[in-house]
Design a protein around this motif. Structure first.
Motif, PDB file in Angstrom:
ATOM      1  N   TRP A  24      -0.415   8.063  -6.550  1.00 20.75           N
ATOM      2  CA  TRP A  24      -1.878   6.880  -7.096  1.00 20.75           C
ATOM      3  C   TRP A  24      -1.765   6.101  -8.472  1.00 20.75           C
ATOM      4  O   TRP A  24      -1.941   5.225  -9.007  1.00 20.75           O
ATOM      5  CB  TRP A  24      -3.317   6.770  -6.705  1.00 20.75           C
ATOM      6  CG  TRP A  24      -3.559   7.033  -5.072  1.00 20.75           C
ATOM      7  CD1 TRP A  24      -2.517   6.387  -4.709  1.00 20.75           C
ATOM      8  CD2 TRP A  24      -4.816   6.973  -4.594  1.00 20.75           C
ATOM      9  NE1 TRP A  24      -4.210   6.603  -3.371  1.00 20.75           N
ATOM     10  CE2 TRP A  24      -5.133   6.440  -3.557  1.00 20.75           C
ATOM     11  CE3 TRP A  24      -6.756   6.906  -6.072  1.00 20.75           C
ATOM     12  CZ2 TRP A  24      -6.040   6.633  -2.826  1.00 20.75           C
ATOM     13  CZ3 TRP A  24      -7.482   6.408  -4.892  1.00 20.75           C
ATOM     14  CH2 TRP A  24      -7.484   6.726  -3.915  1.00 20.75           C
TER      15      TRP A  24
ATOM     16  N   PHE B  91      -4.294   1.704  -2.798  1.00 18.26           N
ATOM     17  CA  PHE B  91      -4.007   2.588  -2.429  1.00 18.26           C
ATOM     18  C   PHE B  91      -5.107   3.284  -1.239  1.00 18.26           C
ATOM     19  O   PHE B  91      -5.824   2.452  -0.806  1.00 18.26           O
ATOM     20  CB  PHE B  91      -5.134   3.173  -3.783  1.00 18.26           C
ATOM     21  CG  PHE B  91      -5.026   2.273  -5.152  1.00 18.26           C
ATOM     22  CD1 PHE B  91      -3.649   3.386  -5.891  1.00 18.26           C
ATOM     23  CD2 PHE B  91      -5.447   1.534  -5.374  1.00 18.26           C
ATOM     24  CE1 PHE B  91      -2.815   2.612  -6.938  1.00 18.26           C
ATOM     25  CE2 PHE B  91      -4.884   0.862  -7.068  1.00 18.26           C
ATOM     26  CZ  PHE B  91      -3.472   1.324  -7.245  1.00 18.26           C
TER      27      PHE B  91
ATOM     28  N   THR C 207       0.066   5.118   1.196  1.00 18.16           N
ATOM     29  CA  THR C 207      -0.859   5.706   3.018  1.00 18.16           C
ATOM     30  C   THR C 207       0.138   7.524   2.828  1.00 18.16           C
ATOM     31  O   THR C 207       0.690   7.566   3.347  1.00 18.16           O
ATOM     32  CB  THR C 207      -0.489   5.238   3.827  1.00 18.16           C
ATOM     33  OG1 THR C 207       0.167   5.097   4.451  1.00 18.16           O
ATOM     34  CG2 THR C 207      -1.581   4.440   3.673  1.00 18.16           C
TER      35      THR C 207
ATOM     36  N   ALA D  48       0.815  -1.345  -0.738  1.00 16.66           N
ATOM     37  CA  ALA D  48       0.427  -0.214  -0.181  1.00 16.66           C
ATOM     38  C   ALA D  48       0.731   1.166   0.025  1.00 16.66           C
ATOM     39  O   ALA D  48       2.108   1.172   0.416  1.00 16.66           O
ATOM     40  CB  ALA D  48      -1.278   0.082   1.314  1.00 16.66           C
TER      41      ALA D  48
ATOM     42  N   PRO E 204      -1.153  -3.267  -6.334  1.00 14.10           N
ATOM     43  CA  PRO E 204      -1.452  -1.705  -5.786  1.00 14.10           C
ATOM     44  C   PRO E 204      -2.359  -2.679  -4.671  1.00 14.10           C
ATOM     45  O   PRO E 204      -4.026  -2.409  -4.721  1.00 14.10           O
ATOM     46  CB  PRO E 204      -0.989  -1.016  -6.640  1.00 14.10           C
ATOM     47  CG  PRO E 204      -2.195  -1.456  -7.613  1.00 14.10           C
ATOM     48  CD  PRO E 204      -2.002  -3.154  -7.854  1.00 14.10           C
TER      49      PRO E 204
ATOM     50  N   ASN F 189      -4.019   6.565   2.162  1.00 15.48           N
ATOM     51  CA  ASN F 189      -4.419   7.073   2.312  1.00 15.48           C
ATOM     52  C   ASN F 189      -4.240   7.487   3.853  1.00 15.48           C
ATOM     53  O   ASN F 189      -4.660   7.155   4.419  1.00 15.48           O
ATOM     54  CB  ASN F 189      -5.458   8.522   2.250  1.00 15.48           C
ATOM     55  CG  ASN F 189      -5.111  10.270   1.702  1.00 15.48           C
ATOM     56  OD1 ASN F 189      -4.686  10.591   3.462  1.00 15.48           O
ATOM     57  ND2 ASN F 189      -5.697  11.243   0.597  1.00 15.48           N
TER      58      ASN F 189
ATOM     59  N   ARG G 250     -11.096   9.356  -2.249  1.00 15.44           N
ATOM     60  CA  ARG G 250     -11.245  10.668  -3.039  1.00 15.44           C
ATOM     61  C   ARG G 250     -11.463  12.114  -2.787  1.00 15.44           C
ATOM     62  O   ARG G 250     -11.495  13.265  -3.312  1.00 15.44           O
ATOM     63  CB  ARG G 250     -11.268  10.253  -4.474  1.00 15.44           C
ATOM     64  CG  ARG G 250      -9.869   9.442  -4.701  1.00 15.44           C
ATOM     65  CD  ARG G 250      -8.982  10.462  -5.338  1.00 15.44           C
ATOM     66  NE  ARG G 250      -8.868  11.265  -6.070  1.00 15.44           N
ATOM     67  CZ  ARG G 250      -8.289  11.526  -7.312  1.00 15.44           C
ATOM     68  NH1 ARG G 250      -8.151  10.849  -7.588  1.00 15.44           N
ATOM     69  NH2 ARG G 250      -8.574  12.394  -7.756  1.00 15.44           N
TER      70      ARG G 250
ATOM     71  N   CYS H 171      -3.551  11.453  -2.684  1.00 15.01           N
ATOM     72  CA  CYS H 171      -3.922  10.006  -4.010  1.00 15.01           C
ATOM     73  C   CYS H 171      -3.179  11.297  -4.975  1.00 15.01           C
ATOM     74  O   CYS H 171      -2.797  10.417  -6.103  1.00 15.01           O
ATOM     75  CB  CYS H 171      -5.015  10.061  -3.526  1.00 15.01           C
ATOM     76  SG  CYS H 171      -6.004  10.491  -2.234  1.00 15.01           S
TER      77      CYS H 171
ATOM     78  N   PHE I 114       1.434   4.687  -8.781  1.00 16.01           N
ATOM     79  CA  PHE I 114       2.082   3.412  -8.247  1.00 16.01           C
ATOM     80  C   PHE I 114       1.641   2.687  -8.933  1.00 16.01           C
ATOM     81  O   PHE I 114       1.881   1.039  -9.016  1.00 16.01           O
ATOM     82  CB  PHE I 114       1.034   4.040  -6.363  1.00 16.01           C
ATOM     83  CG  PHE I 114       1.228   2.740  -5.549  1.00 16.01           C
ATOM     84  CD1 PHE I 114       2.822   1.916  -5.495  1.00 16.01           C
ATOM     85  CD2 PHE I 114       0.204   2.115  -5.387  1.00 16.01           C
ATOM     86  CE1 PHE I 114       2.593   0.726  -4.908  1.00 16.01           C
ATOM     87  CE2 PHE I 114       0.349   1.458  -4.150  1.00 16.01           C
ATOM     88  CZ  PHE I 114       1.683   0.206  -4.330  1.00 16.01           C
ATOM     89  N   SER I 115      -0.099   2.479  -9.519  1.00 16.24           N
ATOM     90  CA  SER I 115      -0.697   1.717 -10.111  1.00 16.24           C
ATOM     91  C   SER I 115      -0.005   0.872 -11.032  1.00 16.24           C
ATOM     92  O   SER I 115       0.772  -0.001 -11.143  1.00 16.24           O
ATOM     93  CB  SER I 115      -1.851   2.076 -10.444  1.00 16.24           C
ATOM     94  OG  SER I 115      -2.623   1.280 -11.412  1.00 16.24           O
TER      95      SER I 115
ATOM     96  N   LEU J  50     -11.840   3.213  -3.266  1.00 12.09           N
ATOM     97  CA  LEU J  50     -11.438   4.216  -4.218  1.00 12.09           C
ATOM     98  C   LEU J  50     -12.006   6.529  -4.059  1.00 12.09           C
ATOM     99  O   LEU J  50     -11.510   6.750  -3.739  1.00 12.09           O
ATOM    100  CB  LEU J  50     -10.614   4.077  -5.366  1.00 12.09           C
ATOM    101  CG  LEU J  50      -9.638   2.489  -5.126  1.00 12.09           C
ATOM    102  CD1 LEU J  50      -9.700   2.102  -7.193  1.00 12.09           C
ATOM    103  CD2 LEU J  50      -8.449   2.903  -5.166  1.00 12.09           C
TER     104      LEU J  50
END
Length: 267
Positions: free
Chosen positions: A50, A66, A42, A40, A64, A68, A100, A47, A53-54, A96
């Motif tokens: 993301w 995701f 965080t 993960a 992955p 925060n 957001r 965000c 990272f993906s 997700l």
């Protein structure tokens, strides 16, 4: 390379601006080196990492997660620079979207940092898993203040709020004695209320050799001389099962059965 069941659920990348020195590409390579199949990120109320990272996880065959780490307080009427940390992780598409949404709300209520109020959190818990975060979390602060009944109540509240998708986050920092006090009471809460335990390193760099780089960027962020910045904890590195168990033993925590169970629950 052996498989490692440990999953890093609390990791800060360079998208935690002026705090972490972990590059996402380096992170995914290290996860592969450790034989871990998931990780993960965080970042602090962000965000922004993301997408990268993906992409890097896809290139390296990593699942992955995701997340925060939000800055929270009890109410938006409370104007204070004292903020509590809380980790939220997306379990599915709803998660997700909700993270957001909460990120947008926290930016709209900016007070020195983007602020998320616990008052509105309950409206957006679908699809998310929550952990209690670090020593700057609400529960940890109650424990350090020896307000144990309020720590119990808050843990129960969070478990109810997330329909038991909530874990108490153990961390092992041998050079930080308050963490041992926090860990002991988190285990007590888990035993008494059936709330699961998770484990993290609260990673801000990959290897101990990167600690000095983090010290430099913190000096820049805080407008201080480098010698005035406290050393980062070596245990804030990127973790694996071996590192976790070594740090636990060096912290005086000898209950390997608890650690093994928490690692399996984390995975």
């Amino acid at each position: 390379m052996s498989h490692d069941d440990f999953v890093n659920l609390h990791v800060h990348t360079m998208y935690s601006i002026q705090d972490s020195v972990i590059k996402i590409e380096d992170l995914t390579h290290k996860i592969n080196e450790y034989g871990q199949d998931s990780c993960a990120i965080t970042d602090h109320s962000s965000c922004a990492g993301w997408i990268e990272f993906s992409q890097k996880c896809k290139e390296n065959n990593i699942k992955p997660i995701f997340g925060n780490e939000f800055y929270c307080n009890l109410s938006y009427e409370e104007k204070t620079r004292s903020r509590d940390h809380l980790v939220l992780l997306a379990m599915d598409h709803d998660g997700l979207v909700n993270i957001r949404r909460l990120q947008r709300i926290s930016v709209e209520n900016f007070y020195y940092k983007p602020i998320l109020s616990y008052e509105i959190l309950g409206d957006y818990t679908d699809g998310m898993y929550c952990t209690s975060a670090c020593s700057l979390s609400t529960i940890s602060k109650y424990i350090l203040a020896e307000d144990y009944s309020t720590a119990d109540d808050f843990a129960e509240l969070m478990a109810d709020l997330f329909y038991n998708r909530f874990a108490l986050e153990l961390q092992f920092h041998p050079d930080y004695k308050d963490q041992a006090k926090i860990n002991d009471y988190l285990v007590n809460i888990s035993d008494n209320y059936g709330i699961p335990l998770a484990i993290s390193c609260d990673s801000h760099f990959i290897d101990e050799s990167d600690r000095h780089i983090r010290k430099i960027i913190q000096a820049i962020a805080w407008h201080k001389n480098i010698e005035d910045i406290n050393e980062s904890l070596p245990s804030n590195c990127l973790g694996n099962s071996e590192i976790i168990k070594a740090n636990a033993l060096n912290s005086g925590f000898e209950h390997m059965d608890v650690i093994d169970k928490a690692i399996k629950q984390t995975h």
